[in-house]
Write a protein that holds these residues in place. Structure first.
Motif, PDB file in Angstrom:
ATOM      1  N   HIS A  30       0.841  -1.201   0.000  1.00  0.00           N
ATOM      2  CA  HIS A  30       0.000   0.000   0.000  1.00  0.00           C
ATOM      3  C   HIS A  30       0.873   1.246   0.000  1.00  0.00           C
ATOM      4  O   HIS A  30       2.019   1.219   0.451  1.00  0.00           O
ATOM      5  CB  HIS A  30      -0.965   0.021   1.194  1.00  0.00           C
ATOM      6  N   THR A  32       1.666   5.223   1.069  1.00  0.00           N
ATOM      7  CA  THR A  32       1.477   6.162   2.163  1.00  0.00           C
ATOM      8  C   THR A  32       1.090   7.496   1.519  1.00  0.00           C
ATOM      9  O   THR A  32       1.267   7.677   0.311  1.00  0.00           O
ATOM     10  CB  THR A  32       2.769   6.296   2.997  1.00  0.00           C
ATOM     11  N   PRO A  33       0.569   8.436   2.295  1.00  0.00           N
ATOM     12  CA  PRO A  33       0.140   9.707   1.689  1.00  0.00           C
ATOM     13  C   PRO A  33       1.259  10.504   1.021  1.00  0.00           C
ATOM     14  O   PRO A  33       0.984  11.385   0.219  1.00  0.00           O
ATOM     15  CB  PRO A  33      -0.433  10.484   2.875  1.00  0.00           C
ATOM     16  N   ALA A 148      -0.519   9.814  -5.028  1.00  0.00           N
ATOM     17  CA  ALA A 148      -0.924   9.211  -3.752  1.00  0.00           C
ATOM     18  C   ALA A 148      -1.737  10.196  -2.914  1.00  0.00           C
ATOM     19  O   ALA A 148      -2.732   9.819  -2.291  1.00  0.00           O
ATOM     20  CB  ALA A 148       0.305   8.740  -2.986  1.00  0.00           C
ATOM     21  N   GLN A 152      -5.755   9.564  -1.998  1.00  0.00           N
ATOM     22  CA  GLN A 152      -6.232   9.454  -0.619  1.00  0.00           C
ATOM     23  C   GLN A 152      -7.138  10.608  -0.206  1.00  0.00           C
ATOM     24  O   GLN A 152      -8.176  10.389   0.405  1.00  0.00           O
ATOM     25  CB  GLN A 152      -5.053   9.355   0.342  1.00  0.00           C
ATOM     26  N   ARG A 157      -9.605   6.998  -2.345  1.00  0.00           N
ATOM     27  CA  ARG A 157      -9.210   5.614  -2.622  1.00  0.00           C
ATOM     28  C   ARG A 157      -7.844   5.327  -2.004  1.00  0.00           C
ATOM     29  O   ARG A 157      -7.080   6.231  -1.717  1.00  0.00           O
ATOM     30  CB  ARG A 157      -9.203   5.320  -4.112  1.00  0.00           C
ATOM     31  N   THR A 158      -7.582   4.063  -1.826  1.00  0.00           N
ATOM     32  CA  THR A 158      -6.303   3.610  -1.305  1.00  0.00           C
ATOM     33  C   THR A 158      -5.544   2.915  -2.423  1.00  0.00           C
ATOM     34  O   THR A 158      -6.126   2.077  -3.116  1.00  0.00           O
ATOM     35  CB  THR A 158      -6.504   2.616  -0.138  1.00  0.00           C
ATOM     36  N   SER A 160      -3.481   0.204  -3.153  1.00  0.00           N
ATOM     37  CA  SER A 160      -3.033  -0.997  -2.447  1.00  0.00           C
ATOM     38  C   SER A 160      -3.235  -2.233  -3.307  1.00  0.00           C
ATOM     39  O   SER A 160      -3.972  -2.206  -4.293  1.00  0.00           O
ATOM     40  CB  SER A 160      -3.804  -1.153  -1.134  1.00  0.00           C
TER      41      SER A 160
END
Length: 165
Positions: A30, A32-33, A148, A152, A157-158, A160
């Motif tokens: 996944h 990260t921001p 990213a 987010q 959405r993620t 991942s």
């Protein structure tokens, strides 16, 4: 000194003959921001280079710099399933699980970038240096970090992926 008596219980799981599809490993990837990626494994590094090789595999599959990928070998309670770090299975089983997880995350990353650039995801590619650009028009681009952040905080959405092999 007094002698104490008690009862105990011991057990062991020693997987032998784990062929016929019974030797799976799983991986989770996944973002990260800030546009970095985390690979979660239950396979631990016993000195064989598990963290290094899975980091490189994820980096190449995602199309991002290797320094933007981190590997967390948490524990078997919080991480994805793995039969264990034994024999010669690590790079083969875990590496293929990482490829599948990173490919799913990459697909979501390109979809999020496509939404920001207003193009089709199939028209995008990564440069391996942290940028996503339109094929044939490299000046039309967005960074992985900006993608990213948009995914987010703007798109909800993620980025991942999960993989099993």
């Amino acid at each position: 000194m007094a002698i104490h008596k008690g009862r105990g219980f011991a057990c062991i799981n020693y997987p032998i003959g784990m062929n016929l599809g019974g030797d799976p490993s799983q991986a989770l990837v996944h973002s990260t921001p800030d546009g970095k990626f985390m690979v979660a494994l239950s396979s631990i590094d016993l000195g064989q280079g598990m963290k290094s090789v899975t980091r490189q595999i994820a980096s190449e599959t995602l199309g991002v710099p290797v320094e933007d990928v981190y590997v967390d070998t948490a524990d078997s309670d919080t991480g994805p399933h793995c039969m264990g770090s034994f024999a010669s299975r690590g790079t083969h089983r875990v590496g293929n699980a990482v490829i599948r997880a990173a490919a799913e995350a990459r697909k979501q990353m390109l979809e999020a970038a496509a939404e920001e650039l207003e193009v089709n995801a199939s028209d995008l590619d990564t440069d391996g240096r942290g940028n996503i650009h339109v094929k044939g028009a490299e000046s039309r681009s967005i960074t992985v970090a900006d993608t990213a952040i948009a995914a987010q905080f703007k798109q909800g959405r993620t980025l991942s992926g999960r993989g099993i092999f």
